[in-house]
Write a protein that holds these residues in place. Structure first.
Motif, PDB file in Angstrom:
ATOM      1  N   UNK A  60       0.843  -1.201   0.000  1.00  0.00           N
ATOM      2  CA  UNK A  60       0.000   0.000   0.000  1.00  0.00           C
ATOM      3  C   UNK A  60       0.886   1.263   0.000  1.00  0.00           C
ATOM      4  N   UNK A  61       2.170   1.096   0.337  1.00  0.00           N
ATOM      5  CA  UNK A  61       3.101   2.227   0.272  1.00  0.00           C
ATOM      6  C   UNK A  61       3.743   2.309  -1.129  1.00  0.00           C
ATOM      7  N   UNK A  62       3.534   1.274  -1.929  1.00  0.00           N
ATOM      8  CA  UNK A  62       4.120   1.208  -3.268  1.00  0.00           C
ATOM      9  C   UNK A  62       4.828  -0.119  -3.461  1.00  0.00           C
ATOM     10  N   UNK A  63       5.158  -0.409  -4.713  1.00  0.00           N
ATOM     11  CA  UNK A  63       5.817  -1.679  -5.018  1.00  0.00           C
ATOM     12  C   UNK A  63       7.253  -1.691  -4.465  1.00  0.00           C
ATOM     13  N   UNK A  64       7.726  -2.872  -4.134  1.00  0.00           N
ATOM     14  CA  UNK A  64       9.094  -2.984  -3.602  1.00  0.00           C
ATOM     15  C   UNK A  64      10.156  -2.744  -4.658  1.00  0.00           C
ATOM     16  N   UNK A  65       9.759  -2.736  -5.929  1.00  0.00           N
ATOM     17  CA  UNK A  65      10.751  -2.508  -6.986  1.00  0.00           C
ATOM     18  C   UNK A  65      10.699  -1.067  -7.500  1.00  0.00           C
ATOM     19  N   UNK A  66      10.019  -0.187  -6.773  1.00  0.00           N
ATOM     20  CA  UNK A  66       9.984   1.238  -7.155  1.00  0.00           C
ATOM     21  C   UNK A  66      10.648   2.094  -6.093  1.00  0.00           C
ATOM     22  N   UNK A  67      11.539   2.976  -6.527  1.00  0.00           N
ATOM     23  CA  UNK A  67      12.308   3.803  -5.585  1.00  0.00           C
ATOM     24  C   UNK A  67      11.423   4.677  -4.705  1.00  0.00           C
ATOM     25  N   UNK A  68      10.330   5.182  -5.298  1.00  0.00           N
ATOM     26  CA  UNK A  68       9.468   6.091  -4.521  1.00  0.00           C
ATOM     27  C   UNK A  68       8.919   5.424  -3.261  1.00  0.00           C
ATOM     28  N   UNK A  69       8.753   4.111  -3.301  1.00  0.00           N
ATOM     29  CA  UNK A  69       8.238   3.406  -2.117  1.00  0.00           C
ATOM     30  C   UNK A  69       9.189   3.620  -0.929  1.00  0.00           C
ATOM     31  N   UNK A  70      10.484   3.596  -1.218  1.00  0.00           N
ATOM     32  CA  UNK A  70      11.487   3.732  -0.145  1.00  0.00           C
ATOM     33  C   UNK A  70      11.534   5.182   0.357  1.00  0.00           C
ATOM     34  N   UNK A  71      11.290   6.118  -0.562  1.00  0.00           N
ATOM     35  CA  UNK A  71      11.217   7.536  -0.134  1.00  0.00           C
ATOM     36  C   UNK A  71      10.005   7.731   0.773  1.00  0.00           C
ATOM     37  N   UNK A  72       8.886   7.108   0.394  1.00  0.00           N
ATOM     38  CA  UNK A  72       7.666   7.241   1.221  1.00  0.00           C
ATOM     39  C   UNK A  72       7.883   6.610   2.593  1.00  0.00           C
ATOM     40  N   UNK A  73       8.567   5.477   2.606  1.00  0.00           N
ATOM     41  CA  UNK A  73       8.828   4.819   3.896  1.00  0.00           C
ATOM     42  C   UNK A  73       9.682   5.729   4.781  1.00  0.00           C
ATOM     43  N   UNK A  74      10.716   6.329   4.198  1.00  0.00           N
ATOM     44  CA  UNK A  74      11.571   7.243   4.979  1.00  0.00           C
ATOM     45  C   UNK A  74      10.717   8.387   5.544  1.00  0.00           C
TER      46      UNK A  74
END
Ligand SMILES: CSCCC(=O)C(=O)COP(=O)(O)O
Ligand code: MG
Length: 255
Positions: free
Chosen positions: A177-191
């Protein structure tokens, strides 16, 4: 591996292939869904939660309709049993491709609830996982999970694990729900959600595409090399820190 950069204050963990053997997911969790999905749908069909799961699967099916081998879900004008059989067939089709859609993962999480609660299934973790998590947490690290499995499925796996209830070790859980694990934006959203910079995060995963996405976002990465994980090329091996056990991840004295 060199000591963790001092900037790292949070460790983000993948599950399948990292904390947990792939065989647990492929040989225990997934067959449970495959064997029980039609019966589960029949039993819970009139419950709001099940109807919401079906709504999400139908929305996903609209997006998937052009795909090769796509299995459609019949409309509600068909007899109820036909719709149920169609939903089950769509779930089996998605699983045959190991799809990571949020809709599929949401239904799976709901189905595993009774498997764990009845004691039929216990979440597997590698032997080195709990001692390392305790050590890292004791050293002030914040620990998070990021898995394609739904947050509910994650909490079941760690809450009913072979090593007991491990949930108190984690500060939080993230799913697709935060985004796919293979997309960089997901990691930015997690941060953003954690309230730190991507440079403050170390991500542990077995999947190179996930590692690439995280690294592109500025997250530190180490690759878990576990029995049965996908093989890495020589180039991949040379580009990433590799660990075969969590105890190979040294903390600096400042941590
Ligand atoms: C935590 S639920 C079981 C695992 C699962 O369904 C899955 O898709 C594994 O994904 P991961 O991102 O942990 O590799
Ligand atoms: Mg994985």
């Amino acid at each position: 591996m060199e000591p963790l950069p001092a900037a790292v204050t949070a460790i983000l963990l993948d599950i399948e292939g990292t904390t947990t053997p792939i065989t647990f997911v492929k040989d225990i969790l997934f067959p449970y869904i495959q064997d029980n999905v039609e019966e589960y749908l029949q039993k819970h069909w009139h419950e709001e939660e099940c109807q919401d799961d079906v709504r999400q699967l139908k929305l996903q099916a609209e997006k998937d309709s052009g795909q090769k081998g796509f299995v459609p879900i019949p409309s509600n004008t068909e007899a109820e049993l036909q719709v149920i059989k169609g939903v089950a067939a769509n779930v089996l089709w998605q699983m045959s491709l190991d799809r990571k859609t949020t809709a599929l993962k949401q239904l799976q999480g709901h189905m595993w609830r009774s498997a764990y609660a009845s004691g039929k299934v216990k979440g597997e973790v590698y032997d080195d996982v709990v001692p390392a998590l305790k050590k890292w947490k004791g050293a002030g690290m914040k620990l998070y999970i990021f898995s394609s499995g739904s947050v509910e499925a994650q909490k079941l796996l760690f809450g009913y694990s072979i090593e007991g209830d491990l949930l108190e070790l984690f500060h939080g859980h993230f799913d697709t729900t935060v985004g796919s694990k293979v997309e960089s934006d997901s990691y930015r959203r997690i941060a953003d959600k954690i309230g730190c910079s991507t440079e403050n995060i170390l991500f542990l995963t077995d999947i190179i595409k996930e590692a690439e996405a995280a690294r592109e976002a500025g997250v530190h990465v180490a690759i878990a090399v576990r029995p049965g994980n996908a093989a890495l090329t020589d180039e991949e091996k040379s580009e990433y820190h590799l660990i075969t056990s969590f105890d190979q991840l040294p903390l600096q004295s400042t941590h």
